[in-house]
Motif scaffolding. Structure first.
Motif, PDB file in Angstrom:
ATOM      1  N   SER A 199      -3.222 -12.649   2.598  1.00  0.00           N
ATOM      2  CA  SER A 199      -2.596 -11.628   3.838  1.00  0.00           C
ATOM      3  C   SER A 199      -2.428 -10.636   3.603  1.00  0.00           C
ATOM      4  N   PRO A 200      -2.349  -9.450   4.515  1.00  0.00           N
ATOM      5  CA  PRO A 200      -2.064  -8.049   4.078  1.00  0.00           C
ATOM      6  C   PRO A 200      -0.201  -7.992   3.594  1.00  0.00           C
ATOM      7  N   GLN A 201       0.309  -9.023   3.270  1.00  0.00           N
ATOM      8  CA  GLN A 201       1.976  -9.459   3.561  1.00  0.00           C
ATOM      9  C   GLN A 201       1.774  -9.529   1.885  1.00  0.00           C
ATOM     10  N   LYS A 202       0.933 -10.485   1.403  1.00  0.00           N
ATOM     11  CA  LYS A 202       0.760 -10.653   0.262  1.00  0.00           C
ATOM     12  C   LYS A 202       0.364 -10.372  -0.505  1.00  0.00           C
ATOM     13  N   LEU A 203       0.244  -8.311  -0.379  1.00  0.00           N
ATOM     14  CA  LEU A 203      -0.372  -7.542  -1.026  1.00  0.00           C
ATOM     15  C   LEU A 203       1.500  -6.415  -1.651  1.00  0.00           C
ATOM     16  N   ALA A 204       1.609  -7.042  -0.884  1.00  0.00           N
ATOM     17  CA  ALA A 204       3.272  -6.250  -1.772  1.00  0.00           C
ATOM     18  C   ALA A 204       3.988  -6.685  -3.370  1.00  0.00           C
ATOM     19  N   GLY A 205       2.983  -7.622  -3.895  1.00  0.00           N
ATOM     20  CA  GLY A 205       3.252  -7.961  -5.166  1.00  0.00           C
ATOM     21  C   GLY A 205       2.882  -6.979  -6.213  1.00  0.00           C
ATOM     22  N   MET A 206       1.545  -6.666  -5.300  1.00  0.00           N
ATOM     23  CA  MET A 206       0.112  -5.698  -6.704  1.00  0.00           C
ATOM     24  C   MET A 206       0.599  -4.289  -6.670  1.00  0.00           C
ATOM     25  N   THR A 207      -0.387  -3.814  -7.313  1.00  0.00           N
ATOM     26  CA  THR A 207      -0.437  -2.519  -7.831  1.00  0.00           C
ATOM     27  C   THR A 207      -0.926  -1.567  -6.898  1.00  0.00           C
ATOM     28  N   PHE A 208      -0.126  -0.763  -5.891  1.00  0.00           N
ATOM     29  CA  PHE A 208      -1.217  -0.095  -5.037  1.00  0.00           C
ATOM     30  C   PHE A 208      -2.350   1.064  -5.609  1.00  0.00           C
ATOM     31  N   ASP A 230      -1.960  12.170  -3.388  1.00  0.00           N
ATOM     32  CA  ASP A 230      -0.917  12.455  -4.241  1.00  0.00           C
ATOM     33  C   ASP A 230       0.698  11.679  -3.511  1.00  0.00           C
ATOM     34  N   ASP A 231       0.092  11.670  -1.548  1.00  0.00           N
ATOM     35  CA  ASP A 231       0.994  10.170  -0.603  1.00  0.00           C
ATOM     36  C   ASP A 231       0.028   9.513  -0.112  1.00  0.00           C
ATOM     37  N   MET A 232       1.013   8.696   0.353  1.00  0.00           N
ATOM     38  CA  MET A 232       0.444   6.760   0.602  1.00  0.00           C
ATOM     39  C   MET A 232      -0.200   7.202   2.013  1.00  0.00           C
ATOM     40  N   ARG A 233      -0.655   8.388   2.828  1.00  0.00           N
ATOM     41  CA  ARG A 233      -1.467   8.271   4.284  1.00  0.00           C
ATOM     42  C   ARG A 233      -1.968   6.764   4.207  1.00  0.00           C
ATOM     43  N   ASP A 234      -3.540   7.146   3.091  1.00  0.00           N
ATOM     44  CA  ASP A 234      -4.467   5.614   3.138  1.00  0.00           C
ATOM     45  C   ASP A 234      -4.342   4.962   3.575  1.00  0.00           C
ATOM     46  N   TRP A 235      -3.431   4.188   2.384  1.00  0.00           N
ATOM     47  CA  TRP A 235      -2.666   2.752   2.208  1.00  0.00           C
ATOM     48  C   TRP A 235      -1.933   2.823   3.995  1.00  0.00           C
ATOM     49  N   GLN A 236      -0.963   3.687   4.103  1.00  0.00           N
ATOM     50  CA  GLN A 236      -0.284   3.314   5.473  1.00  0.00           C
ATOM     51  C   GLN A 236      -0.773   3.532   6.591  1.00  0.00           C
ATOM     52  N   CYS A 237      -2.451   4.602   6.687  1.00  0.00           N
ATOM     53  CA  CYS A 237      -3.073   4.267   7.896  1.00  0.00           C
ATOM     54  C   CYS A 237      -3.866   2.505   7.598  1.00  0.00           C
ATOM     55  N   TRP A 238      -4.211   1.972   6.570  1.00  0.00           N
ATOM     56  CA  TRP A 238      -4.651   1.108   7.287  1.00  0.00           C
ATOM     57  C   TRP A 238      -2.989  -0.570   7.530  1.00  0.00           C
ATOM     58  N   LEU A 239      -2.688  -0.608   6.636  1.00  0.00           N
ATOM     59  CA  LEU A 239      -0.891  -1.237   7.039  1.00  0.00           C
ATOM     60  C   LEU A 239      -1.452  -1.195   8.521  1.00  0.00           C
ATOM     61  N   LYS A 240      -1.170  -0.095   9.264  1.00  0.00           N
ATOM     62  CA  LYS A 240      -0.151   0.377  10.344  1.00  0.00           C
ATOM     63  C   LYS A 240      -1.654  -0.100  11.292  1.00  0.00           C
ATOM     64  N   GLN A 273      -3.182  -2.779  10.893  1.00  0.00           N
ATOM     65  CA  GLN A 273      -3.638  -4.377  10.920  1.00  0.00           C
ATOM     66  C   GLN A 273      -2.100  -4.525  11.459  1.00  0.00           C
ATOM     67  N   GLY A 274      -1.577  -3.859  12.144  1.00  0.00           N
ATOM     68  CA  GLY A 274       0.127  -4.021  12.613  1.00  0.00           C
ATOM     69  C   GLY A 274       1.043  -4.960  11.844  1.00  0.00           C
ATOM     70  N   VAL A 275       0.997  -4.029  10.298  1.00  0.00           N
ATOM     71  CA  VAL A 275       1.662  -5.546   9.408  1.00  0.00           C
ATOM     72  C   VAL A 275       2.460  -4.459   8.297  1.00  0.00           C
ATOM     73  N   ALA A 276       3.511  -4.175   7.976  1.00  0.00           N
ATOM     74  CA  ALA A 276       4.641  -3.648   7.186  1.00  0.00           C
ATOM     75  C   ALA A 276       4.626  -3.972   5.952  1.00  0.00           C
ATOM     76  N   VAL A 277       4.672  -3.159   5.148  1.00  0.00           N
ATOM     77  CA  VAL A 277       4.147  -3.878   3.787  1.00  0.00           C
ATOM     78  C   VAL A 277       4.993  -3.108   3.092  1.00  0.00           C
ATOM     79  N   THR A 278       6.133  -3.181   1.988  1.00  0.00           N
ATOM     80  CA  THR A 278       6.685  -2.224   0.742  1.00  0.00           C
ATOM     81  C   THR A 278       6.285  -2.224  -0.093  1.00  0.00           C
ATOM     82  N   MET A 279       5.822  -1.079  -0.473  1.00  0.00           N
ATOM     83  CA  MET A 279       4.645  -0.742  -1.910  1.00  0.00           C
ATOM     84  C   MET A 279       5.367  -0.516  -3.096  1.00  0.00           C
ATOM     85  N   GLN A 280       5.776  -0.999  -4.025  1.00  0.00           N
ATOM     86  CA  GLN A 280       6.882  -1.201  -4.988  1.00  0.00           C
ATOM     87  C   GLN A 280       6.786  -0.373  -5.642  1.00  0.00           C
TER      88      GLN A 280
END
Length: 293
Positions: A171-180, A185-195, A197-204
């Motif tokens: 699931s999209p939530q399981k992406l949290a353990g992967m390298t994004f 330079d920013d995270m806008r594309d990933w944030q756009c896709w996650l939004k 899907q209606g999910v929030a994932v911490t990109m560590q």
């Protein structure tokens, strides 16, 4: 001068001088001296065996022989010029400029087109400038908001991609353990896709790249999960280099569009290139079957 050698430079000088009836103006247009113009005219008169101009105080006047010769000589010279230009333009390369991020979409189409139409050669120049104009090119692919002065090739549609053989997140939530892998330079594309899907994932863990193409290449090497335009990775997915772990895609509103010169200014085969690229997803369809003869 040999009677078998047609003095084309002298004929050109005659045509220009006949139009101006003034040596000074003719010399200025030809970018030579008045004396050089006079010598060319004299050489042509010697070759023809007749006088072309009468000289008088106010300038030049065509002789009856010169006036009779002028229409056919002008027509013949124009026919040669048109034939030469037609041949030059037919063999000329089409100068195409495109952003580097579009290469994965563009190159397979150019390869397929040149295999089917070997007489059509595209001189490709890449750029990091997404909003570049035509400049000195015959066509240019630009990225950004839809444009009324350009042909839309495709709309940007974001989706995650990972290398084949990598663990597939359930699931999209399981992406949290992967390298994004980020294409900017920013995270806008990933944030756009996650939004979307209606999910929030911490990109560590994150890696940032200068272009989407570099981020996709890193994903192919198994470096992490990239956010990519599905149009740009279609050949990588078809070949098995990448997989889409999720079906959901998000359109950003941006497009890849094609600017082109007018038919009068561009090479004649430009229309064939434009028609081929506008076919969209199908890179195997013959341009002949698409009406691009």
């Amino acid at each position: 001068m040999s009677r078998t050698t047609l003095p084309l430079n002298a004929i050109h000088a005659f045509l220009v001088t006949a139009r101006h009836l003034n040596l000074t103006h003719a010399a200025r247009e030809l970018c030579i001296t008045q004396g050089a113009v006079s010598r060319k005219i004299a050489a042509l008169e010697h070759w023809l065996g007749l006088t072309l101009f009468d000289r008088h105080a106010r300038g030049l006047r065509l002789t009856p022989q010169g006036a009779a010769l002028l229409p056919e000589m002008r027509q013949g010279y124009e026919l040669m010029a048109q034939a030469s230009e037609k041949a030059r333009r037919t063999q000329a390369s089409i100068r195409l400029k495109a952003p580097t991020c579009a290469m994965r979409w563009l190159v397979p189409r150019l390869v397929a087109l040149e295999q089917l139409r070997p007489e059509l050669h595209v001189a490709l120049t890449t750029t990091l400038d997404h909003a570049s104009q035509l400049d000195n090119f015959d066509a240019a692919i630009v990225y950004g908001k839809p444009r009324t002065d350009a042909l839309t090739l495709f709309e940007e549609s974001l989706t995650p991609v990972i290398a084949t053989g990598q663990p597939i997140p359930a699931s999209p939530q399981k992406l949290a353990g992967m390298t994004f892998l980020h294409p900017t330079d920013d995270m806008r594309d990933w944030q756009c896709w996650l939004k979307g899907q209606g999910v929030a994932v911490t990109m560590q863990r994150n890696q940032h790249f200068a272009t989407m193409d570099l981020a996709i290449s890193a994903a192919i090497q198994g470096f992490g999960v990239a956010i990519a335009d599905s149009n740009l990775v279609e050949s990588d997915i078809a070949s098995g280099r990448l997989i889409k772990p999720f079906a959901g895609e998000v359109k950003t509103g941006a497009t890849y569009s094609l600017l082109q010169r007018s038919p009068a200014d561009g090479p004649p085969l430009l229309a064939a290139l434009v028609a081929w690229l506008s076919q969209g997803q199908n890179v195997t369809q013959s341009p002949l079957s698409a009406g691009v003869a």
